[in-house]
Design an enzyme around this catalytic site. Structure first.
Site, PDB file in Angstrom:
ATOM      1  N   HIS A 193       0.831  -1.202   0.000  1.00 40.23           N
ATOM      2  CA  HIS A 193       0.000   0.000   0.000  1.00 40.23           C
ATOM      3  C   HIS A 193       0.870   1.259   0.000  1.00 40.23           C
ATOM      4  O   HIS A 193       0.554   2.242  -0.693  1.00 40.23           O
ATOM      5  CB  HIS A 193      -0.903  -0.028   1.234  1.00 40.23           C
ATOM      6  CG  HIS A 193      -1.664   1.223   1.471  1.00 40.23           C
ATOM      7  ND1 HIS A 193      -1.246   2.191   2.369  1.00 40.23           N
ATOM      8  CD2 HIS A 193      -2.813   1.706   0.922  1.00 40.23           C
ATOM      9  CE1 HIS A 193      -2.106   3.181   2.378  1.00 40.23           C
ATOM     10  NE2 HIS A 193      -3.058   2.919   1.512  1.00 40.23           N
ATOM     11  N   GLU A 202       2.127   1.835  -3.432  1.00 35.65           N
ATOM     12  CA  GLU A 202       1.047   2.388  -4.259  1.00 35.65           C
ATOM     13  C   GLU A 202       0.949   3.902  -4.090  1.00 35.65           C
ATOM     14  O   GLU A 202       0.723   4.645  -5.056  1.00 35.65           O
ATOM     15  CB  GLU A 202      -0.270   1.714  -3.884  1.00 35.65           C
ATOM     16  CG  GLU A 202      -1.499   2.256  -4.580  1.00 35.65           C
ATOM     17  CD  GLU A 202      -2.661   2.472  -3.628  1.00 35.65           C
ATOM     18  OE1 GLU A 202      -3.172   3.617  -3.562  1.00 35.65           O
ATOM     19  OE2 GLU A 202      -3.063   1.502  -2.964  1.00 35.65           O
ATOM     20  N   HIS A 203       1.120   4.387  -2.861  1.00 40.47           N
ATOM     21  CA  HIS A 203       1.131   5.836  -2.626  1.00 40.47           C
ATOM     22  C   HIS A 203       2.335   6.498  -3.299  1.00 40.47           C
ATOM     23  O   HIS A 203       2.216   7.552  -3.932  1.00 40.47           O
ATOM     24  CB  HIS A 203       1.195   6.118  -1.126  1.00 40.47           C
ATOM     25  CG  HIS A 203      -0.123   6.101  -0.436  1.00 40.47           C
ATOM     26  ND1 HIS A 203      -0.526   7.097   0.429  1.00 40.47           N
ATOM     27  CD2 HIS A 203      -1.140   5.213  -0.464  1.00 40.47           C
ATOM     28  CE1 HIS A 203      -1.729   6.808   0.915  1.00 40.47           C
ATOM     29  NE2 HIS A 203      -2.116   5.668   0.385  1.00 40.47           N
ATOM     30  N   GLU A 234      -3.898   8.021   7.872  1.00 38.96           N
ATOM     31  CA  GLU A 234      -4.876   7.101   7.286  1.00 38.96           C
ATOM     32  C   GLU A 234      -5.202   5.970   8.266  1.00 38.96           C
ATOM     33  O   GLU A 234      -6.362   5.580   8.427  1.00 38.96           O
ATOM     34  CB  GLU A 234      -4.332   6.539   5.974  1.00 38.96           C
ATOM     35  CG  GLU A 234      -5.360   5.809   5.142  1.00 38.96           C
ATOM     36  CD  GLU A 234      -4.823   5.360   3.793  1.00 38.96           C
ATOM     37  OE1 GLU A 234      -5.578   4.687   3.068  1.00 38.96           O
ATOM     38  OE2 GLU A 234      -3.656   5.664   3.462  1.00 38.96           O
TER      39      GLU A 234
END
Length: 425
Positions: A50, A53-54, A131
């Protein structure tokens, strides 16, 4: 009936290209899938898929800033995004048909040429920490994270896709580069285009932008780590006005022949305002505002989960009512009219979903990436229609057994042992 057609082409480097033409569409969606997600991470780097991906959106060799990346698509009226799952990551652009090449260019650039700037990496750690905080502040999300760990205590499926604060904080640039170079290889990737496009043009664009991508070494696939016994209830320590619960079981994989019967059964149980949970827990007894169920599948396992937000003072009645509905599915064949409505809901939901180019691209891409094959929408509709009342009864009797039930909750200060004693059918 809609005739969904698609083509599948494999390039010399192993990249698969799927084109699903929708001549009447006003858009085209392009997704580049890579078969890597949180299941492939070592525990000390939980969340790196993840995080990566950022990071690719922070700059590439061709587009060195985040603004240049976003404007390449948003500047032509398009949409740009990405998502990470347990078993895949995908990068997505939706544009008007004349900008197909730009979409392929941008998603390819994100995967092949990210800068992974060390300063941006350290700054993005703070974004992801926030997040994580956001998820922890949302009881409905937080209780699902507790449930995932309870259901898969020794497997990466039990970890949050986003990772943990300490593992995210510990990711170094060299960790990310190594992870990218190993997992992001064309034999593990699928480029999908759906909408108003020409299949041959998409294949040529794939060759142009991704044809020189070098294959890498093969890797072992994750095997589910199971545990015999263990706790069946977890109580989260979070002050809330409601009791938020997840109640469910391990269920069927994306390969399992009974997955369609489980989908239909789940529709009867907890999908929509005509489901049994909604009609009994909410409408008849007024015990919840939100109550629903869902099924999710992975390569080698799956889950069926019920969520409800409840009045703490009426928790026991609500839990008993939900368990009664599970037992009812085990004991009584579903009436023909109710079964027919559930199957129709499933079929029409699929047809509505696949009207949109972004959903059609996800439908083909997820299957090809995770399973290495595609079940056409037509075949899926046929498999749903073939489900019988006997199938639903058999699946309910298989899944809904007391020893398989797991319960997570927040907002109720009760001993786990006391709650576990209530998980009886």
């Amino acid at each position: 009936m809609q005739d969904w057609k698609f083509t599948r082409t494999q390039l010399d480097n192993g990249l698969r290209v799927i084109a699903a033409e929708q001549p009447g569409a006003l858009s085209v969606a392009v997704r580049l899938f890579v078969a890597v997600g949180s299941r492939y991470e070592p525990e000390n780097l939980a969340g790196i898929s993840h995080f990566l991906e950022h990071m690719v959106f922070k700059g590439t060799k061709k587009r060195p800033t985040a603004r240049q990346i976003s404007e390449a698509i948003e500047g032509i009226g398009g949409q740009l995004n990405a998502a990470t799952g347990f078993e895949y990551t995908n990068f997505y652009a939706k544009v008007t048909p004349e900008h197909l090449e730009t979409a392929v260019d941008v998603v390819s650039d994100l995967v092949l040429n990210p800068l992974l700037d060390p300063t941006e990496l350290e700054r993005e750690k703070g974004v992801i920490q926030q997040e994580i905080s956001r998820y922890e502040d949302q009881p409905e999300t937080y209780v699902s994270l507790l449930f995932q760990r309870l259901l898969f205590p020794e497997d990466p499926l039990g970890r949050p896709i986003i990772g943990y604060r300490e593992t995210v904080a510990g990711v170094r640039r060299e960790d990310m580069v190594e992870f990218l170079n190993f997992h992001y290889r064309p034999q593990r990737a699928v480029l999908v285009g759906a909408g108003r496009l020409d299949a041959d043009e998409l294949v040529e664009l794939a060759r142009s932008y991704l044809g020189e991508w070098s294959p890498g070494p093969e890797r072992p696939e994750p095997e589910l780590k199971t545990v015999d016994g263990g706790p069946r209830v977890v109580v989260g320590d979070k002050p809330t006005n409601q009791v938020h619960i997840n109640l469910g079981v391990q269920a069927y994989s994306l390969w399992h022949p009974d997955r369609f019967a489980a989908m239909v059964m789940n529709s009867i149980l907890g999908e929509g305002m005509s489901s049994r949970l909604f009609l009994n827990v909410r409408e008849r007894l007024g015990l919840a505002y939100s109550v629903y169920s869902y099924v999710a599948g992975h390569k080698d396992t799956g889950q069926l989960v019920i969520y409800a937000g409840l009045d703490p003072g009426r928790f026991d009645l609500a839990l008993t009512t939900i368990l009664t509905e599970l037992d009812r599915l085990r004991q009584e064949p579903v009436p023909a009219d109710e079964l027919g409505r559930a199957k129709e809901r499933q079929k029409v939901a699929l047809m509505f979903q696949l009207e949109r180019s972004e959903n059609l691209s996800a439908y083909y891409g997820l299957q090809e990436t995770v399973l290495g094959q595609v079940m056409t929408p037509q075949e899926r509709l046929e498999r749903i229609e073939a489900v019988t009342a006997d199938d639903v009864l058999r699946v309910a009797q298989d899944l809904f057994r007391a020893e398989r039930l797991r319960l997570s909750l927040v907002g109720l200060n009760r001993p786990a042992e006391e709650l576990e004693a209530k998980l009886q059918l």
